[in-house]
Scaffold this motif. Structure first.
Motif, PDB file in Angstrom:
ATOM      1  N   ILE A   1      -0.415   0.073   1.011  1.00  0.00           N
ATOM      2  CA  ILE A   1       0.103  -1.101   0.743  1.00  0.00           C
ATOM      3  C   ILE A   1      -0.190  -1.086  -0.950  1.00  0.00           C
ATOM      4  O   ILE A   1       1.049  -2.026  -0.946  1.00  0.00           O
ATOM      5  N   PHE A   2      -1.077  -0.412  -1.758  1.00  0.00           N
ATOM      6  CA  PHE A   2      -0.386  -0.635  -3.060  1.00  0.00           C
ATOM      7  C   PHE A   2       0.207   0.848  -3.022  1.00  0.00           C
ATOM      8  O   PHE A   2      -0.725   1.243  -3.300  1.00  0.00           O
ATOM      9  N   LYS A   3       1.566   0.354  -3.224  1.00  0.00           N
ATOM     10  CA  LYS A   3       2.180   2.402  -3.709  1.00  0.00           C
ATOM     11  C   LYS A   3       2.049   3.187  -5.198  1.00  0.00           C
ATOM     12  O   LYS A   3       1.787   3.666  -5.681  1.00  0.00           O
ATOM     13  N   GLU A   4       1.284   2.056  -6.111  1.00  0.00           N
ATOM     14  CA  GLU A   4       0.667   2.743  -7.534  1.00  0.00           C
ATOM     15  C   GLU A   4      -0.142   1.838  -7.396  1.00  0.00           C
ATOM     16  O   GLU A   4      -0.362   1.060  -8.514  1.00  0.00           O
ATOM     17  N   PRO A   5      -1.524   2.208  -7.621  1.00  0.00           N
ATOM     18  CA  PRO A   5      -3.270   2.064  -7.050  1.00  0.00           C
ATOM     19  C   PRO A   5      -3.040   2.240  -8.567  1.00  0.00           C
ATOM     20  O   PRO A   5      -4.197   2.071  -9.239  1.00  0.00           O
ATOM     21  N   LYS A   6      -2.686   3.546  -9.440  1.00  0.00           N
ATOM     22  CA  LYS A   6      -3.177   3.589 -10.682  1.00  0.00           C
ATOM     23  C   LYS A   6      -2.370   1.652 -11.522  1.00  0.00           C
ATOM     24  O   LYS A   6      -3.343   1.591 -12.425  1.00  0.00           O
ATOM     25  N   LYS A   7      -1.608   2.223 -11.144  1.00  0.00           N
ATOM     26  CA  LYS A   7      -1.001   0.918 -12.207  1.00  0.00           C
ATOM     27  C   LYS A   7      -2.068  -0.715 -11.590  1.00  0.00           C
ATOM     28  O   LYS A   7      -2.895  -1.560 -12.301  1.00  0.00           O
ATOM     29  N   LEU A   8      -2.777  -0.816 -10.496  1.00  0.00           N
ATOM     30  CA  LEU A   8      -3.590  -1.676  -9.478  1.00  0.00           C
ATOM     31  C   LEU A   8      -4.640  -1.639 -11.078  1.00  0.00           C
ATOM     32  O   LEU A   8      -5.168  -2.544 -11.276  1.00  0.00           O
TER      33      LEU A   8
ATOM     34  N   ILE B   1       2.377  -5.279  -9.002  1.00  0.00           N
ATOM     35  CA  ILE B   1       1.484  -4.884  -7.812  1.00  0.00           C
ATOM     36  C   ILE B   1       2.719  -4.966  -6.081  1.00  0.00           C
ATOM     37  O   ILE B   1       3.079  -3.985  -6.046  1.00  0.00           O
ATOM     38  N   ILE B   2       2.728  -5.877  -6.638  1.00  0.00           N
ATOM     39  CA  ILE B   2       3.691  -5.988  -4.894  1.00  0.00           C
ATOM     40  C   ILE B   2       5.417  -7.075  -5.078  1.00  0.00           C
ATOM     41  O   ILE B   2       4.567  -8.009  -5.233  1.00  0.00           O
ATOM     42  N   PRO B   3       6.320  -6.049  -5.614  1.00  0.00           N
ATOM     43  CA  PRO B   3       6.937  -6.785  -6.075  1.00  0.00           C
ATOM     44  C   PRO B   3       7.345  -8.293  -4.967  1.00  0.00           C
ATOM     45  O   PRO B   3       7.365  -8.400  -3.426  1.00  0.00           O
ATOM     46  N   ASP B   4       7.892  -9.752  -5.188  1.00  0.00           N
ATOM     47  CA  ASP B   4       7.702 -10.709  -5.168  1.00  0.00           C
ATOM     48  C   ASP B   4       7.021 -11.021  -4.048  1.00  0.00           C
ATOM     49  O   ASP B   4       7.787 -11.112  -2.777  1.00  0.00           O
ATOM     50  N   PHE B   5       5.553 -10.217  -4.028  1.00  0.00           N
ATOM     51  CA  PHE B   5       4.569 -10.664  -2.803  1.00  0.00           C
ATOM     52  C   PHE B   5       4.726 -12.775  -2.718  1.00  0.00           C
ATOM     53  O   PHE B   5       4.748 -12.779  -1.781  1.00  0.00           O
TER      54      PHE B   5
END
Length: 361
Positions: free
Chosen positions: A51-58, A151-155
């Motif tokens: 679900i969260f492709k970039e957890p470090k940025k999250l 975190i999720i583009p265009d959510f």
């Protein structure tokens, strides 16, 4: 899994002697555990990378937002240790533990004497929820939103969601579209809704702010004794967004008299008393940080978030139930039909919704 968790917890040895750990909560995204040490407890989570492709940025987002919140809460005379999430840093002073497999594990301080509700009990409870989410936005009103990662583009970009919906109809991989023509037409005939907020952004009428983007009741911790909303949790989707979307998604979910996947649509409608309760709490907390256009668009935010969820549910049904988990056949179709009923009811009561917002603004 037990051995893996024990290995992860070696990075939190400063918390003391480990007593035990167990699965915790009703979340469907991340793996969550309550960990007990000899003198304290933490919540340990493995972030879902699918679900969260970039957890470090999250985690960078959450760290920046919670540090900002703690400063604001302290300045207002509150308790930063209880009124926002507090990340437990590792023994190495990191925000998370990364395994050799690339999994990201994080920990939060456990808040004692709190409770989480899955359903609205009464209007007072929903007022508290409105105040909590409004206060969350108000405390973060001055946060430099450009520093947050998307975190999720265009959510919540409904124009993009609408294109995906039309693509699902065109591909029609399971030949389901023919059986849901009236549902498809309902959403296609309201395409104009998809442009309202993007146009308002382009015209400078509203601006991007720090938003939660998952404003369900179970993302608030309530104090067990006072029943007051204490802390907004689940900050994984915190990113730049639109104030009315946080407001609207809470109304979509919380002011519905039926279940989200209700089969008997006669049970589904907008509860105006609950709408008024949430609106009163939300605007009391953050009304001064919103401009007049942002306040004016709150009712449309409720319609749009319901509409957006509807096209996502129906699009997923047509595509073969790829995204939203189902526990029975046609559940996503039932979810879509519930959103249709809610949109229709909100359209009927739009003038009343506007009057309520005006009353509390």
């Amino acid at each position: 899994m037990k051995a893996k968790i024990v290995e992860i917890l070696k990075h939190y040895s400063k918390k003391g002697e480990l007593k035990d750990f167990r699965n915790y909560g009703n979340g469907h995204i991340n793996d969550t555990y309550l960990v007990s040490f000899n003198e304290s407890k933490i919540i340990l989570q493995c972030i879902n990378k699918s679900i969260f492709k970039e957890p470090k940025k999250l985690m960078e987002n959450i760290s920046a937002v919670t540090l900002f919140l703690k400063d604001r809460i302290k300045a207002n005379g509150g308790e930063p240790s209880r009124e926002t999430l507090n990340i437990v840093r590792t023994d190495e002073d990191n925000l998370y533990v990364e395994t050799k497999e690339g999994d990201i594990w994080r920990a939060y301080e456990f808040l004692e004497d709190t409770v989480c509700y899955e359903q609205i009990g009464d209007s007072k409870e929903f007022y508290e929820a409105g105040y909590a989410f409004g206060n969350f936005q108000n405390l973060l009103a001055d946060f430099p939103v450009e520093k947050l990662y998307e975190i999720i583009p265009d959510f919540h970009n409904t124009e993009v969601r609408f294109k995906a919906f039309k693509r699902a109809i065109k591909e029609d991989v399971l030949n389901r579209a023919a059986d849901v023509k009236s549902e498809i037409e309902f959403f296609l005939s309201r395409e104009k809704y998809t442009h309202i907020f993007n146009n308002a952004l382009k015209n400078g009428e509203i601006r991007l702010k720090v938003t939660h983007n998952d404003t369900k009741l179970n993302n608030i911790l309530f104090d067990k004794e006072s029943k007051k909303a204490l802390c907004v949790i689940d900050l994984d989707t915190v990113m730049p967004g639109i104030a009315a979307f946080d407001f609207g998604d809470a109304i979509r979910f919380g002011a519905n008299t039926g279940l989200e996947d209700e089969r008997d649509l006669s049970k589904v409608s907008l509860d105006l008393d609950l709408f008024e309760a949430f609106t009163g709490g939300f605007l009391k907390a953050c009304g001064k940080s919103l401009n007049s256009r942002e306040i004016e668009l709150l009712p449309m935010g409720a319609i749009l978030m319901t509409y957006e969820c509807g096209i996502r549910f129906l699009g997923d049904y047509i595509a073969g139930d790829k995204y939203f988990k189902i526990s029975r056949e046609s559940q996503n179709l039932d979810r879509a039909r519930t959103q249709i009923k809610m949109v229709s009811d909100m359209e009927k009561h739009l003038d009343k919704m506007r009057c309520i917002v005006q009353r509390y603004s």
